[in-house]
Design an enzyme around this catalytic site. Structure first.
Site, PDB file in Angstrom:
ATOM      1  N   GLU A  82     -11.346  54.301  95.780  1.00 31.20           N
ATOM      2  CA  GLU A  82     -11.348  55.212  96.918  1.00 31.20           C
ATOM      3  C   GLU A  82     -12.756  55.383  97.447  1.00 31.20           C
ATOM      4  O   GLU A  82     -13.726  55.282  96.699  1.00 31.20           O
ATOM      5  CB  GLU A  82     -10.825  56.587  96.485  1.00 31.20           C
ATOM      6  CG  GLU A  82      -9.351  56.587  96.195  1.00 31.20           C
ATOM      7  CD  GLU A  82      -8.906  57.888  95.564  1.00 31.20           C
ATOM      8  OE1 GLU A  82      -8.067  58.564  96.167  1.00 31.20           O
ATOM      9  OE2 GLU A  82      -9.403  58.238  94.486  1.00 31.20           O
ATOM     10  N   CYS A  95     -19.091  58.299 100.996  1.00 31.56           N
ATOM     11  CA  CYS A  95     -19.244  58.404  99.544  1.00 31.56           C
ATOM     12  C   CYS A  95     -18.526  57.198  98.959  1.00 31.56           C
ATOM     13  O   CYS A  95     -17.307  57.085  99.079  1.00 31.56           O
ATOM     14  CB  CYS A  95     -18.619  59.726  99.085  1.00 31.56           C
ATOM     15  SG  CYS A  95     -18.575  59.955  97.307  1.00 31.56           S
ATOM     16  N   CYS A 102     -14.364  54.641  85.296  1.00 36.60           N
ATOM     17  CA  CYS A 102     -15.712  55.000  84.829  1.00 36.60           C
ATOM     18  C   CYS A 102     -15.654  55.136  83.322  1.00 36.60           C
ATOM     19  O   CYS A 102     -14.647  55.576  82.769  1.00 36.60           O
ATOM     20  CB  CYS A 102     -16.136  56.339  85.442  1.00 36.60           C
ATOM     21  SG  CYS A 102     -17.798  56.876  84.977  1.00 36.60           S
ATOM     22  N   CYS A 106     -16.985  62.199  81.434  1.00 38.51           N
ATOM     23  CA  CYS A 106     -17.298  63.624  81.617  1.00 38.51           C
ATOM     24  C   CYS A 106     -15.986  64.404  81.641  1.00 38.51           C
ATOM     25  O   CYS A 106     -15.031  64.010  82.313  1.00 38.51           O
ATOM     26  CB  CYS A 106     -18.064  63.842  82.923  1.00 38.51           C
ATOM     27  SG  CYS A 106     -19.634  62.957  82.987  1.00 38.51           S
ATOM     28  N   CYS A 109     -14.307  65.590  84.991  1.00 37.31           N
ATOM     29  CA  CYS A 109     -14.200  64.628  86.098  1.00 37.31           C
ATOM     30  C   CYS A 109     -12.986  63.731  85.936  1.00 37.31           C
ATOM     31  O   CYS A 109     -12.766  63.144  84.879  1.00 37.31           O
ATOM     32  CB  CYS A 109     -15.459  63.772  86.169  1.00 37.31           C
ATOM     33  SG  CYS A 109     -15.415  62.544  87.492  1.00 37.31           S
ATOM     34  N   SER A 202     -26.934  64.329  87.630  1.00 40.41           N
ATOM     35  CA  SER A 202     -25.884  65.280  87.271  1.00 40.41           C
ATOM     36  C   SER A 202     -26.275  65.948  85.965  1.00 40.41           C
ATOM     37  O   SER A 202     -26.050  65.405  84.895  1.00 40.41           O
ATOM     38  CB  SER A 202     -24.546  64.552  87.112  1.00 40.41           C
ATOM     39  OG  SER A 202     -24.215  63.922  88.317  1.00 40.41           O
ATOM     40  N   CYS A 319     -15.507  66.214  94.851  1.00 37.39           N
ATOM     41  CA  CYS A 319     -16.176  65.711  93.661  1.00 37.39           C
ATOM     42  C   CYS A 319     -15.258  65.790  92.456  1.00 37.39           C
ATOM     43  O   CYS A 319     -14.654  66.824  92.194  1.00 37.39           O
ATOM     44  CB  CYS A 319     -17.405  66.545  93.332  1.00 37.39           C
ATOM     45  SG  CYS A 319     -18.620  66.571  94.628  1.00 37.39           S
TER      46      CYS A 319
HETATM   47  N1  SAH Z   1     -21.371  59.000  87.810  1.00 39.73           N
HETATM   48  C1  SAH Z   1     -22.289  59.564  88.749  1.00 39.73           C
HETATM   49  C2  SAH Z   1     -21.694  59.601  90.114  1.00 39.73           C
HETATM   50  C3  SAH Z   1     -20.595  60.599  90.318  1.00 39.73           C
HETATM   51  S1  SAH Z   1     -21.208  61.666  91.514  1.00 39.73           S
HETATM   52  C4  SAH Z   1     -22.763  60.916  88.259  1.00 39.73           C
HETATM   53  O1  SAH Z   1     -22.267  61.364  87.234  1.00 39.73           O
HETATM   54  O2  SAH Z   1     -23.665  61.486  88.843  1.00 39.73           O
HETATM   55  C5  SAH Z   1     -20.123  62.901  91.543  1.00 39.73           C
HETATM   56  C6  SAH Z   1     -20.730  64.245  91.210  1.00 39.73           C
HETATM   57  O3  SAH Z   1     -19.633  65.129  91.105  1.00 39.73           O
HETATM   58  C7  SAH Z   1     -21.447  64.267  89.865  1.00 39.73           C
HETATM   59  O4  SAH Z   1     -22.497  65.186  89.887  1.00 39.73           O
HETATM   60  C8  SAH Z   1     -20.347  64.755  88.976  1.00 39.73           C
HETATM   61  O5  SAH Z   1     -20.836  65.293  87.777  1.00 39.73           O
HETATM   62  C9  SAH Z   1     -19.696  65.785  89.863  1.00 39.73           C
HETATM   63  N2  SAH Z   1     -18.343  66.134  89.454  1.00 39.73           N
HETATM   64  C10 SAH Z   1     -17.471  65.404  88.745  1.00 39.73           C
HETATM   65  N3  SAH Z   1     -16.341  66.065  88.545  1.00 39.73           N
HETATM   66  C11 SAH Z   1     -16.489  67.242  89.176  1.00 39.73           C
HETATM   67  C12 SAH Z   1     -15.644  68.351  89.340  1.00 39.73           C
HETATM   68  N4  SAH Z   1     -14.423  68.373  88.807  1.00 39.73           N
HETATM   69  N5  SAH Z   1     -16.116  69.391  90.054  1.00 39.73           N
HETATM   70  C13 SAH Z   1     -17.338  69.368  90.609  1.00 39.73           C
HETATM   71  N6  SAH Z   1     -18.184  68.345  90.475  1.00 39.73           N
HETATM   72  C14 SAH Z   1     -17.754  67.294  89.763  1.00 39.73           C
END
Ligand code: SAH
Length: 331
Positions: A82, A95, A102, A106, A109, A202, A319
């Site tokens: 996506e 984006c 992945c 996390c 996520c 992050s 996100c």
């Molecule tokens: N893998 C990279 C790119 C993902 S960016 C990274 O971790 O930075 C997407 C951003 O959204 C990251 O900061 C991630 O931690 C955040 N994110 C992921 N799940 C989320 C959620 N459920 N709510 C808010 N932010 C989230």
């Protein structure tokens, strides 16, 4: 078959040499090989025999009430990813995803909930931009879709070179941001490149104890190693580092966390992007009032920060909401 969008102009290796740029520019414009009018048919056929020349197929598109558009795209091997287009006052930000799934896992996520399928090539990352740019002019790029960009480092770096090349989309490096969960050696390599792309980290926690509860990568690299790498990035590039911090009720959003965070990141130019966690399962909740107190505490302690509005939540485009499972329900 090699993907034609993976190549820089000179890598096409065509004869006569001026054909390289001609074909490449047309592809960046979003033209199909058949739509390139100023090259001979014989060359079109050769290219189509040698390369996969197709942009991904749009399987589905959803539009949010706030204007955010989410595209579900399919590559030749049927992999689904996506990407999301956000309309802002200053332009349109895409984006993009960097991996199918992945491997970072996390806990908050959705993108990593089913693990990794494969890396995207540089051309597959670029193709998302080319395709969406045809629909609506793209001015900014964030590598914040599914995948960990620094777990696919070489392809991501070549993507920056492709997207920035003359005759192509020509999107300036300053209008591009890459986000990492904190793969320390790659942050340093990336700093050494000095290519002007913005770095987002992050962080989501002010210490290792809290971070390990929500991010498995925290067992590999400590918060203090991440801070060293972030300072190194600033020293090398003179660009301030953005720390992303998704506020999760009761886990990382207490006043003491805010105080600890302010202290942790003091001393070099940076900025904290706060966002309320988007829930994709019932494990993590938002708490708006603690979030406000958290932000006030940062400000009182001299930390530059903003609370980001979440966009596209109603289409699972926000996100941490991009994932294959939601795709299956839409197609
Ligand atoms: N893998 C990279 C790119 C993902 S960016 C990274 O971790 O930075 C997407 C951003 O959204 C990251 O900061 C991630 O931690 C955040 N994110 C992921 N799940 C989320 C959620 N459920 N709510 C808010 N932010 C989230």
């Amino acid at each position: 078959m090699k993907y034609i969008y993976d190549l820089m102009p000179e890598e096409l290796n065509l004869n006569p040499g001026y054909r390289n740029q001609q074909v490449w520019n047309a592809l960046q414009d979003g033209k199909t090989i058949d739509e390139i009018t100023n090259i001979p048919n014989s060359l079109k056929n050769e290219l189509k025999l040698e390369y996969d020349c197709n942009l991904p197929r749009i399987v589905n598109e959803l539009q949010s009430k706030d204007g955010t558009r989410k595209f579900l795209l399919e590559f030749a091997d049927r992999s689904l990813i996506e990407c999301v287009l956000l309309q802002q006052d200053y332009g349109n930000t895409i984006c993009v995803s960097t991996q199918v799934g992945c491997r970072m896992g996390c806990k908050f996520c959705a993108s990593g909930a089913d693990g990794i399928v494969r890396d995207l090539t540089c051309g597959e990352i670029l193709a998302q931009v080319i395709l969406v740019n045809k629909i609506q002019h793209v001015t900014n790029i964030v590598l914040m879709g599914s995948g960990e960009p620094f777990d696919n480092y070489d392809n991501v770096v070549k993507f920056f070179r492709l997207v920035n090349s003359a005759g192509g989309l020509n999107i300036s490096m300053r209008n591009i941001s890459v986000s990492t969960c904190g793969i320390v050696p790659k942050i340093k390599d990336f700093a050494d490149l000095q290519i002007g792309v913005n770095l987002c980290v992050s962080l989501h926690a002010p210490n290792d104890t809290v971070r390990r509860r929500i991010m498995p990568i925290a067992n590999r690299y400590s918060v203090s190693q991440i801070l060293d790498a972030a300072r190194y990035f600033f020293d090398k590039t003179h660009r301030r580092v953005i720390f992303e911090y998704s506020l999760i009720a009761g886990i990382n959003d207490k006043i003491e966390h805010a105080k600890e965070l302010s202290k942790l990141i003091k001393g070099f130019p940076n900025h904290v992007n706060l966002i309320l966690v988007n829930t994709f399962n019932n494990e993590f909740r938002q708490d708006k009032s603690s979030a406000m107190v958290f932000m006030d505490t940062l400000i009182k302690n001299g930390t530059s920060c903003t609370m980001r509005r979440s966009r596209g939540g109603d289409i699972d485009g926000a996100c941490g909401q991009l994932r294959l499972r939601s795709m299956h329900t839409h197609d």
